[in-house]
Design a protein around this motif. Structure first.
Motif, PDB file in Angstrom:
ATOM      1  N   MET A 730       0.842  -1.209   0.000  1.00 30.06           N
ATOM      2  CA  MET A 730       0.000   0.000   0.000  1.00 30.06           C
ATOM      3  C   MET A 730       0.873   1.254   0.000  1.00 30.06           C
ATOM      4  O   MET A 730       1.941   1.265   0.606  1.00 30.06           O
ATOM      5  CB  MET A 730      -0.885   0.014   1.237  1.00 30.06           C
ATOM      6  CG  MET A 730      -2.074  -0.909   1.122  1.00 30.06           C
ATOM      7  SD  MET A 730      -3.301  -0.489   2.361  1.00 30.06           S
ATOM      8  CE  MET A 730      -4.509  -1.755   2.025  1.00 30.06           C
ATOM      9  N   ILE A 731       0.346   2.271  -0.656  1.00 33.80           N
ATOM     10  CA  ILE A 731       1.051   3.559  -0.671  1.00 33.80           C
ATOM     11  C   ILE A 731       0.388   4.468   0.358  1.00 33.80           C
ATOM     12  O   ILE A 731      -0.840   4.561   0.417  1.00 33.80           O
ATOM     13  CB  ILE A 731       0.969   4.199  -2.071  1.00 33.80           C
ATOM     14  CG1 ILE A 731       1.721   3.319  -3.074  1.00 33.80           C
ATOM     15  CG2 ILE A 731       1.506   5.623  -2.070  1.00 33.80           C
ATOM     16  CD1 ILE A 731       1.534   3.726  -4.518  1.00 33.80           C
ATOM     17  N   MET A 732       1.203   5.131   1.183  1.00 35.19           N
ATOM     18  CA  MET A 732       0.667   6.003   2.238  1.00 35.19           C
ATOM     19  C   MET A 732       0.857   7.467   1.832  1.00 35.19           C
ATOM     20  O   MET A 732       1.966   7.849   1.435  1.00 35.19           O
ATOM     21  CB  MET A 732       1.422   5.776   3.555  1.00 35.19           C
ATOM     22  CG  MET A 732       1.350   4.368   4.060  1.00 35.19           C
ATOM     23  SD  MET A 732      -0.328   3.948   4.458  1.00 35.19           S
ATOM     24  CE  MET A 732      -0.280   2.231   4.049  1.00 35.19           C
ATOM     25  N   GLU A 733      -0.205   8.233   1.974  1.00 32.04           N
ATOM     26  CA  GLU A 733      -0.085   9.674   1.701  1.00 32.04           C
ATOM     27  C   GLU A 733      -0.658  10.451   2.863  1.00 32.04           C
ATOM     28  O   GLU A 733      -1.784  10.164   3.314  1.00 32.04           O
ATOM     29  CB  GLU A 733      -0.857  10.030   0.424  1.00 32.04           C
ATOM     30  CG  GLU A 733      -0.064   9.766  -0.830  1.00 32.04           C
ATOM     31  CD  GLU A 733      -0.885  10.019  -2.090  1.00 32.04           C
ATOM     32  OE1 GLU A 733      -2.028  10.533  -1.978  1.00 32.04           O
ATOM     33  OE2 GLU A 733      -0.377   9.676  -3.176  1.00 32.04           O
ATOM     34  N   LEU A 734       0.098  11.426   3.305  1.00 33.10           N
ATOM     35  CA  LEU A 734      -0.370  12.255   4.405  1.00 33.10           C
ATOM     36  C   LEU A 734      -1.513  13.133   3.897  1.00 33.10           C
ATOM     37  O   LEU A 734      -1.430  13.705   2.814  1.00 33.10           O
ATOM     38  CB  LEU A 734       0.797  13.139   4.879  1.00 33.10           C
ATOM     39  CG  LEU A 734       0.770  13.599   6.308  1.00 33.10           C
ATOM     40  CD1 LEU A 734       0.702  12.416   7.272  1.00 33.10           C
ATOM     41  CD2 LEU A 734       2.009  14.436   6.600  1.00 33.10           C
ATOM     42  N   MET A 735      -2.604  13.225   4.676  1.00 30.70           N
ATOM     43  CA  MET A 735      -3.730  14.070   4.256  1.00 30.70           C
ATOM     44  C   MET A 735      -3.642  15.412   4.963  1.00 30.70           C
ATOM     45  O   MET A 735      -3.187  15.474   6.090  1.00 30.70           O
ATOM     46  CB  MET A 735      -5.049  13.385   4.602  1.00 30.70           C
ATOM     47  CG  MET A 735      -5.257  12.104   3.814  1.00 30.70           C
ATOM     48  SD  MET A 735      -6.612  11.129   4.445  1.00 30.70           S
ATOM     49  CE  MET A 735      -7.982  12.194   4.086  1.00 30.70           C
TER      50      MET A 735
END
Lengths: 736, 71
Positions: A730-735
């Protein structure tokens, strides 16, 4: 998945075919289930099983001529199960369960002549279907020939009850003053049961169609004729039942024959092995006798395969599940894991009396999954990247012979990776034997791509190999790996090839000493259809004086080590279970001649040698090399045999890392390579981005390809000790 | 496609970021094969470094990845 293909696969699996007893029974009584119920003293259940297909069980069950017994395969093992006796015992222990259900009246009537068993059965079946049935017979109650049977064989009250029951279902009696001709004139339909001696003269047997029971007279059906010149209660009853079915179809204007193959057929394609079944004579006690039934089924393949066993079905069911897997539009493709877990080893095909190949099915399914873009991306990626590594300039390449190239040694990527020293010694040995006329080609044959259903990647590899071999003037390839051989055989049939073992036999063996103890010989599954490979190896062992044990599941019936078909990638637990069972097949240490088999089978307390360990000692390490080591070994071997490649080294290649054994095991399981770790550490060092715990341990992360790696480590004097590592996709992106 | 999920990780973490920032719970989007989940993970309040703890990566996250791959 095409429908025709599905049918072809399904038809090959015979597990669903009727047991011999049931197929031979004209009424198709499920004698196998009946015996099972009797063996467990579930008498009511046993009676229900009889009643399901046997009309008037209280009559037939007592007088049945049991053709099932002639078909029972236990006749070769002490005697057929006495099913007739069991039926009688069941009926004596249980009571009639009451009247069968009757469909609403159809307003159509049938006249039945004769009171014999076929007439009684026909009357019952038609009455149940809602027809108005009128019987014509001479005695006080119907029964015909049955009325003459001894009281202890068939008590008269059974016939009285049967007639009462028929009357309760609306069956009436006619005085029979009208002739059949008159009866049919009014558009009526009639059945004549010629098993009642009083009515035998009415119909000529030759005029009766043996399947539909139609006669040449419109609307007239007949049955109940003698079989082998003898009365047969089972056939009399079946005649009545089948004729009732025909009459029902006749009224509906439907075909009298279509879709009735199973009803008519007395054959079965079932195969049940009686090997190992003890020879026992029939027992007096019905329960004990029922217990003697071996519950015929095939399952030849399922019994011998951890994979087929795991999914709790049999190939026919798996075909259906795989078909449904493709038919699904929304929801989970629940058969994906199954499709990818087959080792494609082909043992099932050898064991199956009908040559069902799960390998063919799963390979076909995988290719279709890839084509439709529904193959789970993670399942084969690691193996395909490993293949890419083996074919990268760092690990692969070609060197022609010093003078000319008469032959090319192609050790294969797994041998090069798992046993680089032996590979080098073989190359040098062959070099001398061929007097400088032998070339070397390092790389992977493309087998992982084939197993993963990746025709595109396979074709790429094949093209490169073919180009290289052609440029060398098409010399013969000397193959050390039988999986490579399978790929060459299937996809590069024009290239001339020979096994290393045959070459060694022809050119002479190196001087060596055999291992002292007897070794269990594990044939690689890709030699299943390569008797020459297997024989060459045995000849070598005989020449060496190496004592070896043939396994029961060896040769053509050998088992896979769990790497085949990338089984271990899809289901590592299953692959491990297969290995553990394989090693239990002998108390001896093992010997094989495939590097992957050696790798997969190693890791327990047993020593697993490769033939090259014996031919070119000292043997490689006992424990398996593992993914990372194999990659490093391939690169080193490439340098040794072909010289360094043109590619610049990666900046992280020289990072010093130390991995404790326990962590190493975890990394292997998690498919995390040393190169992934080095790259992650290098990125952390160059960017200065990592996490730190109070005790000084660091945690770095890097995304390499489709995977994010996390490495927990300690750094001391430019060397890194790896504490732990994990990964995710999974790719994690800060919101926000 | 954005979904609620229980993929998050709410335990206190001992890790500090090399930039000197503290790791505090942050809203994070987890993306895989065209799916998007909003979860809470420890991330550096200064540089945004997101921590995916081992238990999450080899547990629930792996499970969800496999489910999505079979869809």
């Amino acid at each position: 998945m095409e429908r025709y293909k599905l049918d072809d696969f399904e038809q090959r699996c015979i597990q669903d075919e009727l047991p011999y007893c049931q197929a031979a029974c004209p009424l198709k009584v499920d004698a196998k289930a009946f015996c099972a119920a009797m063996a467990q003293k579930r008498f009511d259940e046993a009676r229900k099983i009889l009643s399901k297909t046997m009309p008037l069980p209280d009559i037939i069950g007592r007088i049945c001529d049991h053709p099932c017994q002639d078909a029972c395969i236990l006749s070769q093992k002490g005697g057929a199960i006495l099913i007739g006796k069991l039926e009688r015992a069941c009926l004596e222990q249980t009571k009639d369960t009451g009247l069968p259900l009757r469909l609403p009246p159809k307003g159509l009537s049938v006249t039945i002549y004769g009171g014999g068993l076929s007439s009684l059965t026909c009357a019952l079946e038609l009455a149940k279907k809602g027809y108005q049935v009128c019987m014509v017979f001479n005695d006080e109650i119907p029964g015909g020939r049955l009325l003459t049977l001894a009281q202890e064989v068939l008590p008269q009250e059974v016939l009285v009850t049967a007639w009462q029951n028929l009357q309760r279902l609306g069956v009436t009696r006619s005085s029979g003053k009208d002739s059949i001709r008159d009866c049919l004139k009014e558009g009526n339909v009639a059945y004549v049961g010629i098993d009642d001696p009083e009515w035998t003269h009415l119909v000529d047997v030759k005029d009766i169609d043996p399947f539909t029971y139609k006669t040449s007279t419109e609307g007239l059906f007949a049955g109940g004729y003698l079989r082998s010149n003898k009365p047969s209660p089972s056939w009399e009853s079946a005649d009545g039942k089948r004729a009732a079915n025909s009459i029902d179809r006749y009224f509906q204007g439907a075909s009298l024959t279509s879709g009735r193959e199973k009803e008519f057929s007395l054959d079965t394609k079932l195969y049940t092995s009686i090997e190992g079944v003890p020879t026992l004579s029939p027992k007096d006690d019905p329960i004990e006798e029922a217990k003697r039934c071996i519950q015929c089924e095939c399952r030849c393949c399922v019994r011998e395969c951890v994979f087929l066993e795991k999914y709790k079905g049999y190939p026919k069911i798996y075909v259906r599940q795989i078909y449904n897997n493709f038919a699904i539009v929304r929801g989970s493709h629940s058969a994906n894991k199954m499709i990818n877990s087959c080792s494609l080893c082909g043992l099932c095909e050898v064991l199956c009396p009908n040559d069902f190949s799960m390998a063919e099915l799963c390979r076909f399914a995988r290719e279709e999954m890839v084509e439709r873009n529904i193959m789970p991306p993670s399942v084969h990626e690691f193996a395909l990247l490993d293949m890419e590594h083996a074919n990268s300039p760092r690990s692969s390449g070609f060197r022609s012979g010093a003078k000319t190239t008469e032959a090319i040694f192609f050790p294969g990527c797994q041998l090069s990776g798992a046993m680089p020293d032996q590979t080098e010694r073989v190359a040098n040995f062959l070099g001398k034997m061929f007097d400088g006329k032998m070339g070397i080609m390092l790389g992977c044959c493309g087998a992982p791509a084939w197993w993963a259903g990746r025709q595109d990647k396979l074709n790429e590899v094949i093209k490169n190999i073919e180009k290289t071999v052609e440029s060398a003037g098409n010399p013969t390839l000397i193959l050390a790996c039988s999986s490579c051989n399978e790929v060459f055989k299937n996809f590069m049939p024009n290239l001339s090839r020979v096994s290393l073992w045959q070459v060694l036999l022809e050119k002479g063996l190196p001087e060596t000493r055999p291992a002292t103890e007897t070794l269990a010989l594990h044939d690689p599954c890709t030699t299943r259809h390569e008797p020459e490979w297997r024989q060459s190896v045995r000849k070598i062992l005989q020449i060496l004086g190496q004592p070896y044990e043939e396994l029961v599941f060896g040769g053509e019936a050998t088992r896979c080590c769990g790497y085949g078909g990338l089984q271990s990638m899809a289901d590592s637990d299953l692959a491990r279970e297969g290995v553990s069972r394989r090693l239990q097949e002998s108390k001896n240490d093992f010997l094989t001649y495939c590097a992957m088999c050696r790798e997969s089978l190693s890791g327990s307390e047993k020593t697993v040698l490769h033939l090259l360990d014996i031919l070119f000692p000292p043997p490689a390490e006992k424990k398996r090399a593992g993914f990372s080591k194999r990659q490093q070994n391939r690169e080193l071997l490439r340098v040794k045999l072909l010289g360094p490649c043109d590619l610049a080294p990666n900046p992280w290649d020289d990072l010093l890392i130390s991995i404790p054994d326990a962590v190493r095991e975890k990394l292997e399981d998690r498919h995390i390579l040393d190169s992934d770790i080095r790259q992650t550490l290098w990125e952390a060092s160059s960017t200065g981005r990592y996490l730190i715990s109070p005790d000084g341990t660091r945690l770095a992360s890097s995304r390499i390809g489709n995977v994010a790696f996390w490495v927990e480590y300690r750094e001391d004097y430019h060397s890194f000790t790896i504490v732990n590592a994990w990964s995710h996709r999974m790719i994690m992106e800060l919101m926000s | 496609m954005s979904k609620e999920s229980d993929l998050g990780f709410h335990e206190q973490t001992v890790w500090r970021c090399s930039c000197g920032g503290e790791l505090t719970p942050h809203k994070v989007a987890a993306l895989y094969l065209g799916n998007r989940f909003e979860i809470e993970l420890p991330a550096c309040s200064r540089c945004g470094f997101i921590l995916v703890p081992e238990s999450l990566a080899v547990g629930k996250m792996l499970e969800v990845e496999k489910i999505l791959e079979d869809k």
